[in-house]
Design a protein around this motif. Structure first.
Motif, PDB file in Angstrom:
ATOM      1  N   GLN A  24      -3.007   2.085  -9.072  1.00  0.00           N
ATOM      2  CA  GLN A  24      -1.734   1.448  -8.716  1.00  0.00           C
ATOM      3  C   GLN A  24      -0.724   1.591  -9.858  1.00  0.00           C
ATOM      4  N   ALA A  27       0.447   5.199 -10.422  1.00  0.00           N
ATOM      5  CA  ALA A  27       1.423   5.602  -9.405  1.00  0.00           C
ATOM      6  C   ALA A  27       2.824   5.146  -9.801  1.00  0.00           C
ATOM      7  N   ILE A 192      -0.043   1.798  -2.525  1.00  0.00           N
ATOM      8  CA  ILE A 192      -1.186   2.635  -2.909  1.00  0.00           C
ATOM      9  C   ILE A 192      -2.378   1.757  -3.267  1.00  0.00           C
TER      10      ILE A 192
END
Length: 569
Positions: A24, A27, A192
């Motif tokens: 996470q 990203a 995500i």
């Protein structure tokens, strides 16, 4: 029907959650528009249970963001209302007191649904370069001047982004595309995390996270309390005086070790400052908890239960418990000094464990560039906001030297010159380690840096200085020497202030020297080989080698001759 799981399976799930939130965070690093996120890692990411308790945090990120964000999701649940939480919602705020301490941090929270039921939340925070107002700096006299305030609200409801919110944001900031891009990046990284969580739940046959959450929190709480129980049941006090804005401020703390908790009481600390260096309690708490946790139980993963035994108290309207509408834009300056203040007390309880004082707060500055106004500017001159994160030296540790140009306690990375110059018409003419800046000691303090900054031809700029330790350098521990102080001036010798917005005319440069960390232990006990190595590497001068460490003229000459011939020490 959900499966029952063994202890080993729950441990695997725990590790998987940590991997999920790290993906996470990465990203966000890959998709963020702001250099503070992409290049410095000034962010946090975490996963929470349905009650808003943090279960796991990403390794990438800062303690100030992570530990403050640990308290934030409960505020989101309360403000949004459980009956108003829907699948594909995304929530947003930059509230300093219910987020991470100032308006320049945006926190996004996304509910995570599985098979139509709420199973948890993902949250992430990023520092954004501009939020309007006076800009990132200490000059404001209240929160109202510091930028656009976003109360806890819906960024998106059931997948539909609030277009009115985006228009308001675009109309109030200097870099609208950058900020809106960061907002979408924050929302995307939560998505995500959610996808990876659902993959995990399906793999392990989970309908909810309740059992794994209980496993994580119970084990973390028990391990942390066991570590605290091994400490002496006593109290000690510590304090630190730093530059402040117009006058010095003092942080005072009493650290008390109980059977199952540690209380840090900041009664006696300075009152509020008139300018924006005040620190909300949530941010001071984040760094006080961090300081003690890494000293006492560093192997226990960070979550709601491992943080809970570390409690903080501070009277309202002290510098570490600023309440609305106090200006708090540079709350990190005070917050980053909290760990060393706590360590000044904790060193009296458990000697030989914590480091000497370091540079403390980040050596940040932001430049607001524009076409020159003293003469016609070239056609390609433009306005731009460029924020750069930099670090002084960290304090020496009981068994190791301090780290050079490394941020402690924030942990963010120093921005590369190339990334900074790509962000706008700024030129970094010099960026190198600062010899002799680390305090002398059996273990030497980490070195600070030199930086020299200017603008491209045809531009002038304002610089927002965010420095400390100009008049109060890092102090050594157990006989170690102080680190070098911060200095700042223009290239014509004109002195500049350590904090605040200051004009720099076309063609002028700003010369900065960032502070060094302090030394640990008696310098006379430092290994002669280490002194010779430092001299060979240019970390110390021949004068320092002789005066602070007693290296003989013959040894100094031998080192210098070896280096001249291309040899190694």
């Amino acid at each position: 029907m959900a499966k029952s799981h063994s202890t080993v399976a729950y441990q695997v799930m725990w590790n998987r959650l940590i991997s999920v939130v790290e993906e996470q965070a990465q990203a966000l690093v890959r998709t963020a528009f702001s250099t503070s996120v992409r290049e410095a890692g000034d962010l946090s990411a975490g996963v929470y249970d349905v009650q808003g308790q943090m279960l796991a945090q990403a390794v990438t990120g800062t303690p100030g963001h992570v530990n403050a964000m640990a308290d934030a999701v409960a505020h989101f649940i309360r403000r949004i209302g459980r009956d108003n939480i829907y699948e594909h919602d995304v929530y947003i705020t930059n509230d300093p007191w219910e987020g991470t301490g100032h308006l320049h941090d945006i926190t996004m929270v996304t509910p995570s649904f599985h098979k139509g039921h709420l199973v948890g939340f993902f949250a992430c925070t990023a520092h954004i370069v501009d939020i309007g107002g006076r800009g990132f700096g200490a000059d404001a006299a209240s929160i109202y001047e510091e930028g656009l305030y976003l109360p806890i609200m819906k960024f998106a409801e059931r997948g539909h982004v609030d277009a009115t919110l985006l228009r308001i944001v675009r109309g109030n900031v200097r870099e609208p595309d950058q900020l809106v891009g960061d907002m979408y990046a924050l929302a995307t990284c939560n998505e995500i995390g959610h996808r990876r969580l659902i993959d995990m739940m399906e793999e392990f046959g989970l309908d909810a996270l309740d059992d794994v959450a209980t496993f994580i929190l119970d084990n973390s709480r028990r391990a942390t309390i066991e570590a605290i129980a091994k400490l002496p049941r006593t109290s000690a006090t510590g304090e630190m005086t730093v530059d402040g804005f117009a006058a010095p401020i003092t942080l005072k703390v009493k650290v008390s070790v109980h059977k199952d908790r540690i209380v840090s009481d900041f009664t006696g600390s300075s009152g509020l400052d008139k300018k924006g260096i005040n620190c909300p309690l949530v941010y001071a708490k984040a760094y006080a908890c961090y300081a003690l946790k890494v000293a006492i139980a560093p192997e226990v993963p960070n979550n709601a239960a491992s943080l809970a035994p570390f409690e903080i108290e501070a009277p309202v309207d002290t510098i570490v418990n600023a309440v609305h509408p106090a200006p708090v834009a540079l709350r990190h300056i005070v917050g980053h000094f909290v760990p060393d203040t706590v360590y000044n007390a904790f060193d009296k309880i458990v000697p030989g464990l914590v480091p000497a004082e370091g540079a403390g707060c980040l050596c940040n500055f932001q430049v607001s560039l524009r076409p020159r106004t003293d003469a016609p500017a070239p056609d390609d001159a433009r306005r731009s906001e460029v924020l750069t994160f930099n670090s002084g030296g960290s304090g020496a540790r009981p068994e190791h030297d301090g780290l050079n140009a490394t941020a402690f306690p924030s942990g963010v990375m120093t921005m590369p010159i190339e990334a900074t110059e790509h962000a706008g018409p700024v030129i970094i003419w010099r960026k190198e380690l600062r010899p002799d800046s680390g305090g002398a000691g059996q273990q030497r303090g980490g070195l600070g840096q030199y930086m020299e900054v200017g603008a491209r031809e045809g531009h002038e700029f304002d610089i927002q200085a965010m420095f400390d330790r100009v008049n109060h350098p890092a102090q050594g521990r157990r006989g170690g020497g102080a680190g070098a102080p911060t200095t700042i001036a223009q290239d014509d010798g004109s002195p500049m202030n350590g904090k605040g917005k200051q004009f720099v005319a076309h063609g002028r440069r700003v010369m900065m020297a960032f502070p060094g960390g302090a030394g640990y232990g008696d310098p006379a006990k430092r290994s002669k080989d280490h002194v010779k190595r430092d001299l060979a590497l240019g970390y110390i001068s021949a004068e320092t080698a002789a005066q602070d460490y007693g290296l003989s003229a013959e040894d100094i000459a031998d080192v210098q001759n070896t280096v001249t011939k291309g040899g190694t020490i």
